[in-house]
Write an enzyme that holds these catalytic residues in place. Structure first.
Site, PDB file in Angstrom:
ATOM      1  N   THR A  50      -2.663   3.492   1.064  1.00 59.48           N
ATOM      2  CA  THR A  50      -3.349   2.399   1.063  1.00 59.48           C
ATOM      3  C   THR A  50      -3.010   1.284  -0.010  1.00 59.48           C
ATOM      4  O   THR A  50      -2.385   1.592  -0.644  1.00 59.48           O
ATOM      5  CB  THR A  50      -4.803   2.421   0.799  1.00 59.48           C
ATOM      6  OG1 THR A  50      -4.513   2.856  -0.572  1.00 59.48           O
ATOM      7  CG2 THR A  50      -5.200   3.140   2.274  1.00 59.48           C
ATOM      8  N   ASP A  51      -2.875  -0.121   0.840  1.00 56.76           N
ATOM      9  CA  ASP A  51      -2.509  -1.543  -0.306  1.00 56.76           C
ATOM     10  C   ASP A  51      -3.622  -1.676  -1.531  1.00 56.76           C
ATOM     11  O   ASP A  51      -4.802  -1.158  -1.031  1.00 56.76           O
ATOM     12  CB  ASP A  51      -2.487  -2.306   0.936  1.00 56.76           C
ATOM     13  CG  ASP A  51      -1.252  -2.206   1.264  1.00 56.76           C
ATOM     14  OD1 ASP A  51      -0.444  -1.345   0.787  1.00 56.76           O
ATOM     15  OD2 ASP A  51      -1.190  -2.546   2.471  1.00 56.76           O
ATOM     16  N   ALA A  52      -3.628  -2.758  -1.966  1.00 62.62           N
ATOM     17  CA  ALA A  52      -4.777  -2.317  -3.362  1.00 62.62           C
ATOM     18  C   ALA A  52      -5.598  -3.503  -2.721  1.00 62.62           C
ATOM     19  O   ALA A  52      -5.523  -4.380  -1.470  1.00 62.62           O
ATOM     20  CB  ALA A  52      -3.807  -3.765  -3.997  1.00 62.62           C
TER      21      ALA A  52
END
Length: 107
Positions: A50-52
């Site tokens: 997942t991204d930030a």
């Protein structure tokens, strides 16, 4: 032995899933807690990253260890060491053929 975990997290204050030099990721927090319980360095593998700032409700990860611990240690013990916005929901021992990424049937 290979252990699979299901976890959830609120990614608001993290730089994403994947380990970073600054140690600001979900993976960094999880590996630190698992390593404390195992008394050895643990590296986890996941089906996806997942991204930030992204949250997860059912993230599948696995890791290999020589440590013999009851399943409750991989859940309650690790949860006690994790920040409150990351939680292991479930754990079990699996065969060495299981792989979080390659055994996934959906993402």
């Amino acid at each position: 032995m290979r252990i699979v975990l299901i976890l959830e997290y609120d990614g608001s204050r993290y730089c994403g899933w994947q380990s970073q030099p600054a140690g600001c990721s979900i993976q960094d927090a999880l590996e630190t807690a698992l390593s404390q319980i195992a008394k050895e360095a643990i590296r986890v593998i996941t089906a996806g990253r997942t991204d930030a700032g992204v949250h997860a409700l059912y993230q599948v990860v696995h890791f290999d260890t020589l440590a013999q611990r009851p399943i409750s240690a991989w859940i309650r013990g690790v949860n006690a060491l994790l920040p409150g916005d990351i939680a292991i929901l479930w754990a079990t021992e699996v065969s060495d053929e299981f792989h979080s990424r390659y055994s996934a049937i959906e993402r």
